[in-house]
Design a protein around this motif. Structure first.
Motif, mmCIF file in Angstrom:
data_model
loop_
_atom_site.group_PDB
_atom_site.id
_atom_site.type_symbol
_atom_site.label_atom_id
_atom_site.label_comp_id
_atom_site.label_asym_id
_atom_site.label_seq_id
_atom_site.Cartn_x
_atom_site.Cartn_y
_atom_site.Cartn_z
ATOM 1 N N ASP A 160 57.904 -2.905 24.443
ATOM 2 C CA ASP A 160 57.699 -2.078 25.634
ATOM 3 C C ASP A 160 58.672 -0.911 25.730
ATOM 4 O O ASP A 160 58.592 -0.125 26.668
ATOM 5 N N ASP A 161 59.602 -0.784 24.802
ATOM 6 C CA ASP A 161 60.570 0.308 24.852
ATOM 7 C C ASP A 161 59.889 1.660 24.691
ATOM 8 O O ASP A 161 58.977 1.815 23.868
ATOM 9 N N PHE A 162 60.359 2.651 25.442
ATOM 10 C CA PHE A 162 60.067 4.051 25.133
ATOM 11 C C PHE A 162 61.020 4.421 24.009
ATOM 12 O O PHE A 162 62.244 4.259 24.133
ATOM 13 N N VAL A 187 71.244 1.539 32.127
ATOM 14 C CA VAL A 187 72.386 0.701 31.773
ATOM 15 C C VAL A 187 72.357 0.455 30.269
ATOM 16 O O VAL A 187 71.294 0.140 29.711
ATOM 17 N N ALA A 188 73.490 0.616 29.613
ATOM 18 C CA ALA A 188 73.560 0.315 28.179
ATOM 19 C C ALA A 188 73.316 -1.167 27.957
ATOM 20 O O ALA A 188 73.990 -2.019 28.546
ATOM 21 N N ASP A 189 72.342 -1.489 27.112
ATOM 22 C CA ASP A 189 71.969 -2.873 26.837
ATOM 23 C C ASP A 189 72.496 -3.314 25.484
ATOM 24 O O ASP A 189 73.017 -4.414 25.339
ATOM 25 N N LEU A 245 70.645 2.772 20.075
ATOM 26 C CA LEU A 245 71.162 2.514 21.418
ATOM 27 C C LEU A 245 69.969 2.123 22.275
ATOM 28 O O LEU A 245 68.977 2.853 22.331
ATOM 29 N N ARG A 246 70.057 0.980 22.931
ATOM 30 C CA ARG A 246 68.990 0.555 23.833
ATOM 31 C C ARG A 246 69.535 0.526 25.255
ATOM 32 O O ARG A 246 70.631 0.022 25.504
ATOM 33 N N VAL A 247 68.750 1.060 26.184
ATOM 34 C CA VAL A 247 69.150 1.089 27.589
ATOM 35 C C VAL A 247 68.047 0.482 28.438
ATOM 36 O O VAL A 247 66.868 0.494 28.059
ATOM 37 N N VAL A 248 68.438 -0.069 29.583
ATOM 38 C CA VAL A 248 67.474 -0.647 30.521
ATOM 39 C C VAL A 248 67.646 0.012 31.878
ATOM 40 O O VAL A 248 68.705 0.546 32.205
ATOM 41 N N ARG A 249 66.609 -0.032 32.662
ATOM 42 C CA ARG A 249 66.593 0.665 33.947
ATOM 43 C C ARG A 249 67.612 0.077 34.917
ATOM 44 O O ARG A 249 67.784 -1.146 35.012
ATOM 45 N N SER A 300 62.817 0.202 29.865
ATOM 46 C CA SER A 300 63.777 0.234 28.757
ATOM 47 C C SER A 300 63.440 1.396 27.828
ATOM 48 O O SER A 300 62.286 1.785 27.681
ATOM 49 N N VAL A 301 64.491 1.934 27.218
ATOM 50 C CA VAL A 301 64.351 3.050 26.280
ATOM 51 C C VAL A 301 65.225 2.747 25.067
ATOM 52 O O VAL A 301 66.360 2.262 25.208
#
Length: 513
Positions: free
Chosen positions: A37-39, A185-187, A195-199, A212-213
């Motif tokens: 589901d990541d962008f 937020v850095a995940d 680098l993965r981040v979440v809302r 998530s991106v």
């Protein structure tokens, strides 16, 4: 703006991983941080955990924020500070935004900002910024004292290195994880990979659409493009100019080509032969057909340029500089005057039996090696032999920092922070470019412009600097720069930022396909 309840990242309490030791898992996720589901964003630049050491992606991905933001006209605007005031020549006060919490739920306070900024001020990256004291005036006001009057202070406090990290980011003074205030937020952080981040559902501002991106480090241009076309990325950044036409003809892909305040340029070693002679530097400047260069390897996407700041982008640029410098006959005359002559049956100029042979050092990005090859042919037309050496970026910097070069070909953002004080980085005798150039008038103008409040007075001085350095030619500006970004056509709301400081992910969404 809506206030939200505090967000507690209680899963992070077990984290004891030191930065730089492989993948940093920040929110109890798997090491690879992957999700269908990541962008997904692909870009060539590495990721880092520390804003002081290559952590620019954190800012661009919406994890970190600074007191001062940058608007879409490349001007300072409120960030974590809603406003600021220059109280006197050397003192500034910044009023903090209310209702802001860090990602671990602690409140944004003046004390927290001071702790974070003191680390920034002590860093090498801020060595040229004359900040003397950072202090909490009260819970919501931060005072900054400078050693001397310093008008561009707000712009410098917008830089990547000046983002505000919360107290929970540190353990015994060491940064363990980047806990900030942004919409994401850095995940997980995997240097060299992703680098993965979440809302951040408790963000004080606009809540992002994406849960998530994932930013993926994809160094090869063609691989980024292929992964976008195959549906493995939703956004591919820093694509080559020569790919624009074919990308625009590809179904399911949208292409963005904004000109940004960035240039490609040659920097000369002004302390050593042959470029210790201004005439030789000027000759190279006149020998380059910038229009032919941009029309060929850059496919006409970028424009010819002769000055560091484009008058089409800001009034900080000097509008009175001549539009074209290409004059190969003038280049030949200057070389003759400098003693570099060429017999009728020779192809390379000589002086005292020595050939006019120079080396250009560059790195493999932003079409620089292709540009170097064009320069090789154009300089040959005026009797200059050019050798090209392509290195890794870090190796190139190490090489030129030791003075072991004739000239190097690089690319800089000229409003990397939103103020023409960037010209001091380029042309002051104690600036960051490795050219050995010293001009007392230029130094004085740059120092005066730093002190003045009045924009028009500052602009006059920066215009004069640009005029002088065009004549002295410590660098030869070649082209403007157009960022080529391509997205899946289902991406909506994307607006390229002129200084590349943010991807604006909180405003992007995906339409149903």
């Amino acid at each position: 703006m809506t206030e939200h309840a505090a967000f507690t990242m209680d899963r992070r309490t077990a984290l004891k991983t030191a930065l730089g030791g492989g993948t940093l898992a920040l929110a109890g996720c798997l090491a690879d941080g992957a999700s269908d589901d990541d962008f997904r964003i692909g870009a060539p630049w590495d990721v880092g955990s520390d804003p002081l050491e290559g952590g620019h992606a954190l800012r661009r991905m919406g994890v970190t924020e600074a007191l001062v933001a940058v608007d879409y006209d490349a001007e300072p605007e409120p960030g974590l500070a809603t406003d600021w005031e220059r109280v006197d020549d050397t003192r500034w006060e910044f009023s903090l935004r209310e209702g802001v919490t860090f990602h671990d739920g602690t409140a944004l306070t003046a004390d927290a900002v001071v702790t974070s900024l003191e680390r920034t001020v002590d860093a090498e990256a801020f060595a040229g910024v004359p900040i003397d004291v950072v202090e909490a005036v009260d819970d919501s006001t931060v005072g900054v004292e400078t050693e001397s009057p310093f008008a561009p202070l707000p712009a410098h406090l917008s830089r990547h290195e000046a983002v505000v990290l919360g107290p929970g980011s540190f353990d015994d003074g060491e940064l363990t994880e980047p806990i900030a205030t942004g919409p994401f937020v850095a995940d997980s952080i995997d240097p060299g990979s992703q680098l993965r981040v979440v809302r951040n559902d408790d963000y004080y501002g606009e809540t992002p659409a994406f849960e998530s991106v994932r930013y993926e480090v994809v160094e090869d241009d063609q691989t980024r493009r292929m992964r976008l076309e195959n549906g493995e990325l939703e956004m591919a950044r820093i694509l080559p100019q020569e790919a624009v036409d074919s990308l625009e003809a590809t179904d399911g892909i949208d292409v963005y080509t904004p000109e940004i305040p960035r240039i490609r340029f040659l920097t000369f070693d002004t302390q050593s032969e042959p470029f210790d002679d201004r005439r030789v530097r000027q000759a190279v400047t006149h020998a380059v057909d910038r229009e032919a260069l941009t029309d060929s390897v850059l496919e006409g996407v970028d424009d010819p340029a002769i000055a560091p700041i484009s008058p089409e982008m800001t009034d900080w640029a000097d509008p009175d500089l001549e539009e074209s410098l290409f004059d190969p006959d003038r280049a030949r005359d200057l070389l003759e005057e400098a003693g570099w002559t060429m017999a009728a049956d020779d192809e390379i100029r000589r002086r005292d039996g020595e050939m006019l042979s120079i080396e250009i050092v560059t790195f493999d990005a932003r079409s620089l090696p292709l540009i170097a090859e064009v320069l090789q042919g154009q300089l040959a037309d005026v009797g200059v032999d050019l050798e090209i050496t392509v290195l890794e970026y870090g190796t190139m910097l190490d090489t030129v920092s030791q003075g072991d070069f004739d000239a190097y070909l690089t690319s800089w953002g000229t409003l990397w922070y939103p103020d023409p004080d960037r010209l001091a980085d380029m042309f002051h005798s104690e600036g960051d470019l490795y050219h050995g150039y010293e001009n007392e008038t230029v130094d004085a103008l740059l120092e005066e412009a730093r002190e003045l409040d009045d924009r028009e007075q500052r602009r006059d001085r920066y215009h004069e600097v640009q005029s002088i350095v065009l004549e002295d030619a410590p660098i030869a500006v070649l082209t403007s720069y157009t960022n080529v970004v391509a997205t899946a056509s289902t991406v909506s709301g994307y607006e390229p930022h002129p200084t590349e400081i943010t991807y604006g992910l909180e405003r992007i969404d995906l339409e149903s396909s």
